[in-house]
Scaffold this motif. Sequence first.
Motif, mmCIF file in Angstrom:
data_model
loop_
_atom_site.group_PDB
_atom_site.id
_atom_site.type_symbol
_atom_site.label_atom_id
_atom_site.label_comp_id
_atom_site.label_asym_id
_atom_site.label_seq_id
_atom_site.Cartn_x
_atom_site.Cartn_y
_atom_site.Cartn_z
ATOM 1 N N HIS A 298 0.860 -1.203 -0.115
ATOM 2 C CA HIS A 298 0.038 -0.145 -0.013
ATOM 3 C C HIS A 298 0.946 1.290 0.145
ATOM 4 O O HIS A 298 0.779 2.168 0.730
ATOM 5 C CB HIS A 298 -0.816 0.118 1.359
ATOM 6 N N ASP A 361 -0.197 -5.320 5.519
ATOM 7 C CA ASP A 361 -1.331 -6.277 5.042
ATOM 8 C C ASP A 361 -1.004 -6.180 3.465
ATOM 9 O O ASP A 361 -0.323 -5.418 2.805
ATOM 10 C CB ASP A 361 -2.535 -5.808 5.169
ATOM 11 N N TRP A 503 -12.968 1.815 6.144
ATOM 12 C CA TRP A 503 -12.008 2.079 4.922
ATOM 13 C C TRP A 503 -12.884 2.951 3.960
ATOM 14 O O TRP A 503 -14.159 2.772 4.001
ATOM 15 C CB TRP A 503 -11.546 0.596 4.227
ATOM 16 N N GLU A 505 -12.655 3.946 0.596
ATOM 17 C CA GLU A 505 -12.696 3.763 -0.892
ATOM 18 C C GLU A 505 -13.846 4.404 -1.569
ATOM 19 O O GLU A 505 -13.968 5.345 -2.259
ATOM 20 C CB GLU A 505 -12.638 2.464 -1.351
HETATM 21 C C1 TNX Z 1 -8.775 -4.675 3.024
HETATM 22 S S1 TNX Z 1 -8.000 -4.516 6.092
HETATM 23 C C2 TNX Z 1 -7.650 -3.747 3.588
HETATM 24 C C3 TNX Z 1 -7.884 -2.419 2.884
HETATM 25 C C4 TNX Z 1 -9.007 -2.294 2.571
HETATM 26 C C5 TNX Z 1 -10.349 -2.830 3.025
HETATM 27 C C6 TNX Z 1 -11.579 -2.792 2.357
HETATM 28 C C7 TNX Z 1 -6.556 -4.280 5.627
HETATM 29 C C8 TNX Z 1 -5.646 -4.659 6.582
HETATM 30 N N1 TNX Z 1 -6.444 -4.050 4.375
HETATM 31 O O1 TNX Z 1 -6.703 -1.968 2.203
HETATM 32 O O2 TNX Z 1 -9.423 -0.870 2.462
HETATM 33 O O3 TNX Z 1 -9.822 -4.409 3.085
HETATM 34 O O4 TNX Z 1 -12.730 -3.433 3.117
#
Ligand code: TNX
Length: 565
Positions: A298, A361, A503, A505
């Motif tokens: 990310h 993640d 989150w 988005e």
């Molecule tokens: C997973 S939870 C992600 C996020 C996203 C999300 C959407 C996590 C550690 N990573 O980057 O925004 O799902 O629900």
Amino acid sequence: MNMKIKTSHLLAVSLATVILSSCAGKALEAADTPSVIPLPEEIVTGEGSLTLFPDTGIFFSEDVPDMYRPVSALQRLLTSVFGERTELTFCAGDIAADSGEPEIRIPGRNWVTMALDPELPRSGYRIEIAPEGLKILGGDAAGCFYAVETLRQLIPAEAYVGEKVASVTLPALTVTDAPAMDYRGFMMDCARHFFTVEEVKEVIDIMAMHKLNVFHWHLTDDQGWRIESEKYPELVRVGSVRKRTLIGKDPGGTYDENTRYDETPHGGFYTKEQMKEIVDYAADRFITVIPEVEFPGHAVAALASYPYLGCTGEQYEVRQTWDIDDRVFCMGKETTFGFMEDILAEVMEIFPSAYIHIGGDECPDKMWRKCPDCTRRMKEEGLESFRELQGYGVARLGDFVESFGRHLIGWDEILEAGVTPETIVMSWRGTEGGIKAARMGNRVIMCPTEYCYLDYYQFPDTENEPLAWGGLITLEKAYSFDPLSGLDETSSRNVLGVQANIWTEYISTLDGFEYMMLPRVAAISETAWSYGRKDWTGFSSRISRMYPLYDACGYTHAPSSRIEE
Ligand code: TNX
């Protein structure tokens, strides 16, 4: 007696009293059966009632560290009910040891007394409402603060809107309460969409209302870098703005000429002063801010700002679509670690939290596989897999953070590469990671997607809902979460608590954000605060009393009628 109020002030107080009490306004009476979320340990009703008037003073014991925070919170609460109040309604002094009453009384004034009671647990409190007065006792200043939040809910919601209030009558009762879990978290993603300082503060207010105490602030991601850095100005100049934003559902990487974008650039960042302002604002509400700097995945916004941080050195754009991206920090080059250590040092200067979140993640290894620096690093360090390479990087940053006396938190993927005993694991892909880590002796925060992802839909008829990530977490589902399920008593002790995540988005406005947060965050807060005494039937009736309060505070929430369907 140690009196801190001057005679001239007393005169001013009585004048203010006269002026205030001469104003007409509505006389409110609270319901006989109090309704509080999260559910307190015990509420015992008493005989009679107590009426509070606009001149209600606050008498608090002095020499208690941090006591000014709950005292100010109480002052703000009373102001929101009765209108502007004079500063002179405060009085610090001794509380008589025998009676627990203030040692002074000013005739004609009603007082809320706030003091500590060493018998009460940490963050615990007792509210005693009796015809003689209102007493707030806390195990510490935090406990006193939570009592103020309970009092907010004992007062009828009409008090917070419209015409001025002349009096509020509360039934006599005693509330005794303490949190079941130490960590009661909420995560806000300000990277996918930027929210202003004022908007973040409102979210913190909502957290405080629900007695949550950790604000996990997601500040960097592929689509935006929000942290001002002195050493790396391009992070703001380049990394904080994306050219355009995907509209509608992410088609999963198959974008073509039919994919629609909002062509307006989207951006924003927080200056150091603004971040400190948020830290202080949260601290006044007994909320710790934990910043998250995503590593090694990310990372596109960071790589767009400084291309040398990636494996190929290519110039990227800040990402305009969602989901997982292959372009991640290079784990071979030393410059990556120099950058991350500089950033973490700057971040730790702003945020005093014991924990710093490093992300961890969803990090694909596609770039690493082709990168000579990464493969060389693996050979040199004797690492057998790319996950071990990730583990190597996280462990290095973990050591760095530990050298400042702080600890690392990471999403549960960090377990795959091995973690140090001090690292805290945030379990999001179910609770399995958390269970494994807790059994290993690591501390854990539970926030599985299934119950805690409040960016998921809350009603099954998704066509009538604002576009969301997917999934379905109804209020009842969110409430049904048992964070300790599958753990024995010993490993349960490693579960620090729970967290709800939003989150963004598909959420670009504060209204949209609050719609997802409320009322579901109330369910998560009750799991954290009232674990062990949860009861859905009771909650579903108590939550209906929260809607008028949300409305009175101007918070957007999901419609109650559909929840009761
Ligand atoms: C997973 S939870 C992600 C996020 C996203 C999300 C959407 C996590 C550690 N990573 O980057 O925004 O799902 O629900």
